[in-house]
Design an enzyme around this catalytic site. Structure first.
Site, mmCIF file in Angstrom:
data_model
loop_
_atom_site.group_PDB
_atom_site.id
_atom_site.type_symbol
_atom_site.label_atom_id
_atom_site.label_comp_id
_atom_site.label_asym_id
_atom_site.label_seq_id
_atom_site.Cartn_x
_atom_site.Cartn_y
_atom_site.Cartn_z
ATOM 1 N N CYS A 83 0.836 -1.203 0.000
ATOM 2 C CA CYS A 83 0.000 0.000 0.000
ATOM 3 C C CYS A 83 0.870 1.251 0.000
ATOM 4 O O CYS A 83 0.621 2.195 -0.760
ATOM 5 C CB CYS A 83 -0.924 -0.005 1.212
ATOM 6 N N CYS A 114 -6.417 -3.129 7.293
ATOM 7 C CA CYS A 114 -7.633 -2.309 7.175
ATOM 8 C C CYS A 114 -8.788 -3.026 6.482
ATOM 9 O O CYS A 114 -9.942 -2.802 6.821
ATOM 10 C CB CYS A 114 -7.312 -0.995 6.470
#
Length: 382
Positions: free
Chosen positions: A112, A209
């Site tokens: 990410c 997440c």
């Protein structure tokens, strides 16, 4: 030079702050605003937040976007939300699923940062005329005498996030700034209260997440419903001990949940996606002495291929401290390997291996890579 090592007055310096909705990035925005910088907050919507709107401890979902917007309003800075769902799914979530299917243990936060925050978001920040992109990561960067910047472990060792940032390139480091690298966490929360931020006592992010309650198997089953392939659970000595419903339910080093009644403690030593076998053995079989890395990002001053035998320290999990090792250049495969001074347990392909100049608390980050292959500290029977 201003406090960001840029040759401009703060009021003439535009800084985009990546605001996740947590206390750290909100405080970064507050610090820069107080110092007089032209601050713009940007929050990325990274995944379908329908199930996460009221979930605490995640990032970049519904509640977090609301918290980031509220923090920006409190600080009096402009704030924008960018929809990066498609990019995030392709670059991070799909890759995460494929890695587990292939018997690996991926670290999606590294990807990410590498593909979304420090590539796509950074490009957007530059399009907005930003001189710097600031984040709430606990890591430090400093200007080098000969030009460029170097990456270092954070002041607060309990909060150091350098393990997740080894893939940051020199070009990205020139633009990135990490204002919290020299602050302890309790000071960050004190500043949040001083700035009047509602997120001052918001819990830190814990899980990945997009993986609710840490159940990554559910994510993989939803994305790849055909991935579950039953197979055998085999001991290193060749004995077949049982069966399983898919290797995605196992990770190297796992002991609990094997469903075996053997009377001896057994651990997952290896996952074989070709045969769908889960190989188990005693704890000592987990010891790894050599790690081969791929997708290497090198931040050192000399070419990696010229540093065969160089003493370094490496970190194979975010929860472990860097351990002494030596670099080794595999000329036949044109890739880097690290030889551990003391074997490490539970090292798995797919994990990140961060390389440091030494094992000190403020050590320089020299880079790292994705663990491609491991070599056991003892010979296996199977």
């Amino acid at each position: 030079m201003n406090s960001l090592d840029l040759p401009k007055a703060p009021q003439d310096t535009r800084v985009v702050v990546a605001m996740s909705g947590g206390v750290d990035s909100s405080v970064v925005a507050g610090l820069l605003r107080r110092q007089g910088y032209d601050v713009v907050g940007i929050t990325l919507q990274l995944y379908d937040h329908g199930a996460a709107t009221h979930r605490r401890g995640a990032c970049c979902a519904g509640q977090d976007i609301h918290d980031a917007r509220r923090a920006a309003e409190t600080l009096g800075i402009p704030h924008y939300v960018l929809d990066y769902e498609d990019r995030f799914r392709e670059a991070v979530i799909d890759r995460f699923a494929e890695s587990y299917i292939h018997g690996e243990t991926p670290i999606p936060c590294v990807e990410c940062n590498r593909s979304i925050k420090f590539r796509d978001l950074l490009a957007t920040a530059l399009d907005l005329g930003a001189d710097a992109l600031a984040t709430g990561h606990y890591v430090a960067s400093r200007a080098r005498p000969g030009g460029g910047r170097a990456l270092y472990r954070a002041l607060d060792p309990a909060r150091d996030q350098s393990y997740f940032l080894y893939a940051t390139t020199p070009e990205q480091l020139d633009v990135l700034r990490f204002p919290l690298g020299e602050l302890p966490k309790d000071e960050t929360r004190r500043l949040a209260r001083e700035f009047g931020l509602a997120v001052a006592d918001k819990p830190d992010s814990q899980d990945i997440c997009f993986v609710p309650q840490g159940r990554y198997q559910d994510v993989i089953a939803r994305l790849r419903p055909d991935a579950a392939r039953p197979g055998e659970i085999v001991h290193l000595d060749g004995r077949t001990l049982g069966r399983h419903e898919g290797i995605i339910g196992f990770t190297v080093g796992q002991r609990r949940g094997l469903g075996l009644a053997t009377g001896e403690p057994l651990y997952v030593v290896r996952l074989d996606p070709e045969t769908a076998r889960v190989v188990v053995g005693p704890r000592e079989a987990l010891a790894t002495s050599v790690i081969r890395i791929a997708e290497t990002n090198w931040l050192g001053d000399e070419p990696l291929a010229d540093l065969d035998g160089m003493p370094v320290a490496v970190r194979v999990r975010s929860t472990r401290e860097p351990r002494p090792a030596a670099l080794r250049w595999n000329r036949a495969l044109a890739c880097a390997e690290v030889v551990l001074e003391t074997p490490e347990d539970g090292v798995s392909p797919g994990q990140a291996c961060a390389i440091y100049a030494d094992d000190g608390p403020r050590a320089r980050v020299l880079g790292g890579g994705t663990i491609q292959k491991v070599e056991a500290a003892r010979r296996e029977a199977a």
